[in-house]
Design a protein around this motif. Structure first.
Motif, PDB file in Angstrom:
ATOM      1  N   GLN A  26     113.875 -50.727 103.194  1.00 23.71           N
ATOM      2  CA  GLN A  26     112.871 -50.218 104.128  1.00 23.71           C
ATOM      3  C   GLN A  26     111.459 -50.481 103.619  1.00 23.71           C
ATOM      4  N   ALA A  27     111.256 -50.338 102.301  1.00 27.50           N
ATOM      5  CA  ALA A  27     109.933 -50.599 101.736  1.00 27.50           C
ATOM      6  C   ALA A  27     109.570 -52.074 101.883  1.00 27.50           C
ATOM      7  N   ALA A  28     110.531 -52.961 101.611  1.00 29.21           N
ATOM      8  CA  ALA A  28     110.259 -54.392 101.695  1.00 29.21           C
ATOM      9  C   ALA A  28     109.977 -54.826 103.126  1.00 29.21           C
ATOM     10  N   ALA A  29     110.728 -54.267 104.079  1.00 24.97           N
ATOM     11  CA  ALA A  29     110.578 -54.643 105.482  1.00 24.97           C
ATOM     12  C   ALA A  29     109.499 -53.839 106.194  1.00 24.97           C
ATOM     13  N   ASN A  30     108.986 -52.793 105.526  1.00 23.93           N
ATOM     14  CA  ASN A  30     107.982 -51.917 106.138  1.00 23.93           C
ATOM     15  C   ASN A  30     108.482 -51.386 107.478  1.00 23.93           C
ATOM     16  N   ASP A  31     109.699 -50.889 107.456  1.00 23.81           N
ATOM     17  CA  ASP A  31     110.320 -50.401 108.680  1.00 23.81           C
ATOM     18  C   ASP A  31     111.332 -49.328 108.306  1.00 23.81           C
ATOM     19  N   GLU A  32     111.677 -48.475 109.270  1.00 22.86           N
ATOM     20  CA  GLU A  32     112.641 -47.410 109.021  1.00 22.86           C
ATOM     21  C   GLU A  32     114.017 -47.810 109.531  1.00 22.86           C
ATOM     22  N   ALA A  33     115.026 -47.443 108.762  1.00 25.30           N
ATOM     23  CA  ALA A  33     116.414 -47.674 109.152  1.00 25.30           C
ATOM     24  C   ALA A  33     117.260 -46.596 108.489  1.00 25.30           C
ATOM     25  N   THR A  81     117.891 -59.153 111.657  1.00 25.81           N
ATOM     26  CA  THR A  81     116.853 -58.128 111.780  1.00 25.81           C
ATOM     27  C   THR A  81     116.042 -58.057 110.493  1.00 25.81           C
ATOM     28  N   TRP A  82     116.737 -58.109 109.339  1.00 25.95           N
ATOM     29  CA  TRP A  82     116.042 -58.146 108.044  1.00 25.95           C
ATOM     30  C   TRP A  82     115.087 -59.335 107.980  1.00 25.95           C
ATOM     31  N   VAL A  83     115.578 -60.512 108.359  1.00 19.19           N
ATOM     32  CA  VAL A  83     114.741 -61.718 108.324  1.00 19.19           C
ATOM     33  C   VAL A  83     113.536 -61.554 109.244  1.00 19.19           C
ATOM     34  N   ASP A  84     113.772 -61.084 110.459  1.00 22.43           N
ATOM     35  CA  ASP A  84     112.693 -60.940 111.433  1.00 22.43           C
ATOM     36  C   ASP A  84     111.625 -59.970 110.935  1.00 22.43           C
ATOM     37  N   ARG A  85     112.064 -58.834 110.378  1.00 23.68           N
ATOM     38  CA  ARG A  85     111.104 -57.850 109.886  1.00 23.68           C
ATOM     39  C   ARG A  85     110.337 -58.388 108.678  1.00 23.68           C
ATOM     40  N   MET A  86     111.004 -59.129 107.807  1.00 24.75           N
ATOM     41  CA  MET A  86     110.340 -59.686 106.630  1.00 24.75           C
ATOM     42  C   MET A  86     109.322 -60.760 107.016  1.00 24.75           C
ATOM     43  N   MET A  87     109.530 -61.380 108.181  1.00 27.39           N
ATOM     44  CA  MET A  87     108.604 -62.407 108.660  1.00 27.39           C
ATOM     45  C   MET A  87     107.523 -61.829 109.560  1.00 27.39           C
ATOM     46  N   GLY A  88     107.484 -60.499 109.674  1.00 29.18           N
ATOM     47  CA  GLY A  88     106.448 -59.850 110.459  1.00 29.18           C
ATOM     48  C   GLY A  88     106.806 -59.618 111.905  1.00 29.18           C
ATOM     49  N   GLY A  89     108.075 -59.863 112.262  1.00 31.91           N
ATOM     50  CA  GLY A  89     108.513 -59.638 113.634  1.00 31.91           C
ATOM     51  C   GLY A  89     108.768 -58.164 113.908  1.00 31.91           C
ATOM     52  N   GLY A 200     112.738 -39.941  92.691  1.00 27.44           N
ATOM     53  CA  GLY A 200     111.453 -39.517  92.185  1.00 27.44           C
ATOM     54  C   GLY A 200     111.089 -40.108  90.839  1.00 27.44           C
ATOM     55  N   ASP A 201     112.011 -40.863  90.242  1.00 27.59           N
ATOM     56  CA  ASP A 201     111.731 -41.464  88.946  1.00 27.59           C
ATOM     57  C   ASP A 201     110.689 -42.568  89.108  1.00 27.59           C
ATOM     58  N   ALA A 202     109.597 -42.457  88.360  1.00 31.85           N
ATOM     59  CA  ALA A 202     108.457 -43.366  88.561  1.00 31.85           C
ATOM     60  C   ALA A 202     108.827 -44.806  88.222  1.00 31.85           C
ATOM     61  N   ASP A 203     109.519 -45.005  87.088  1.00 27.59           N
ATOM     62  CA  ASP A 203     109.875 -46.366  86.698  1.00 27.59           C
ATOM     63  C   ASP A 203     110.807 -46.997  87.709  1.00 27.59           C
ATOM     64  N   TRP A 204     111.788 -46.220  88.175  1.00 27.59           N
ATOM     65  CA  TRP A 204     112.741 -46.734  89.152  1.00 27.59           C
ATOM     66  C   TRP A 204     112.030 -47.107  90.446  1.00 27.59           C
ATOM     67  N   ARG A 205     111.127 -46.229  90.924  1.00 25.33           N
ATOM     68  CA  ARG A 205     110.413 -46.494  92.173  1.00 25.33           C
ATOM     69  C   ARG A 205     109.531 -47.743  92.035  1.00 25.33           C
ATOM     70  N   GLU A 206     108.901 -47.905  90.856  1.00 27.45           N
ATOM     71  CA  GLU A 206     108.056 -49.068  90.643  1.00 27.45           C
ATOM     72  C   GLU A 206     108.864 -50.357  90.679  1.00 27.45           C
ATOM     73  N   SER A 207     110.072 -50.326  90.080  1.00 27.04           N
ATOM     74  CA  SER A 207     110.897 -51.538  90.085  1.00 27.04           C
ATOM     75  C   SER A 207     111.363 -51.876  91.501  1.00 27.04           C
ATOM     76  N   MET A 208     111.650 -50.871  92.300  1.00 26.94           N
ATOM     77  CA  MET A 208     112.062 -51.111  93.683  1.00 26.94           C
ATOM     78  C   MET A 208     110.908 -51.714  94.483  1.00 26.94           C
ATOM     79  N   THR A 209     109.691 -51.207  94.227  1.00 28.72           N
ATOM     80  CA  THR A 209     108.525 -51.748  94.931  1.00 28.72           C
ATOM     81  C   THR A 209     108.301 -53.202  94.556  1.00 28.72           C
ATOM     82  N   ASP A 210     108.454 -53.514  93.254  1.00 25.84           N
ATOM     83  CA  ASP A 210     108.298 -54.894  92.815  1.00 25.84           C
ATOM     84  C   ASP A 210     109.318 -55.793  93.491  1.00 25.84           C
ATOM     85  N   ALA A 211     110.576 -55.303  93.633  1.00 24.88           N
ATOM     86  CA  ALA A 211     111.623 -56.115  94.270  1.00 24.88           C
ATOM     87  C   ALA A 211     111.268 -56.409  95.713  1.00 24.88           C
TER      88      ALA A 211
END
Length: 211
Positions: A26-33, A81-89, A200-211
């Motif tokens: 959801q973070a990568a696609a900037n969308d809710e699912a 749907t993942w592809v479309d959202r990642m491409m800004g659709g 809520g783990d900061a390191d874990w959340r940061e790694s997910m954001t990087d991914a």
């Protein structure tokens, strides 16, 4: 027919994986699912194969740590749907059958599959950390399950399934591992105290954001 496994920790591993995977996608696609884990089942690979749509997004994996092959199976509607959202659709219901059959995966789609496998690897590493270090690499991606060729029809596999509801689209994401690869960890998997990673783990959340 599907069987329940004898490893309580697998349910906790799958729940932890689903939670972190859902947040990361959801973070990568900037969308809710909605990502809903189904209890892992033990099946013959022929049963898994028989349940797949044609075409399907089939990603052949090398599971380091468990030292085995694996499959990431993406419902084609969820994948596009993942592809479309990642491409800004805007996402939405798609008819992927003719599209994937006609052209396979585009270079951009293959790149996004690599990105998704990176997310799967990071989430798996966190979910399995109490059992064994896990690192997942993509070997290839195909649209025809017949070309995956990593399991025999009679092989017993564990089907880790996540039901996905993404706007108008519903489908599933499945991670399939050979049962024999889990046997060396039977004692640890018999535990009931494996804790899923904390969102809520900061390191874990940061790694997910990087991914």
């Amino acid at each position: 027919a599907a069987q329940r496994h004898d490893f309580p920790a697998l349910d906790l591993i799958h729940e932890g994986f689903t939670s972190s995977f859902g947040i990361a996608v959801q973070a990568a696609a900037n969308d809710e699912a909605h990502f809903i884990p189904k209890p892992p089942d033990v099946l013959s690979f022929s049963e898994v194969y028989g349940s797949l749509s044609m075409p399907c997004c089939v990603v052949v994996l090398d599971i380091k740590g468990l030292d085995c092959p694996g499959l990431l199976l993406l419902d084609p509607s969820v994948f596009l749907t993942w592809v479309d959202r990642m491409m800004g659709g805007l996402g939405g219901a798609l008819d992927p059958g003719d599209l994937l059959n006609a052209r396979g995966f585009t270079p951009t789609e293959r790149h996004l599959i690599h990105n998704l496998v990176d997310i799967v690897s990071q989430c798996s590493a966190a979910a399995w950390e109490e059992i064994t270090p896990v690192d997942i690499q993509m070997l290839r991606a195909v649209v025809d399950p017949r070309h995956s060729a990593v399991f025999m029809p009679s092989d017993q596999v564990v089907d880790f399934r996540i039901d996905v509801e993404w706007g108008e689209v519903s489908g599933d994401v499945r991670l399939v591992l050979p049962m024999i690869a889990l046997r060396p960890y039977a004692q640890r998997l018999a535990r009931t105290a494996v804790s899923p990673p904390s969102a809520g783990d900061a390191d874990w959340r940061e790694s997910m954001t990087d991914a």
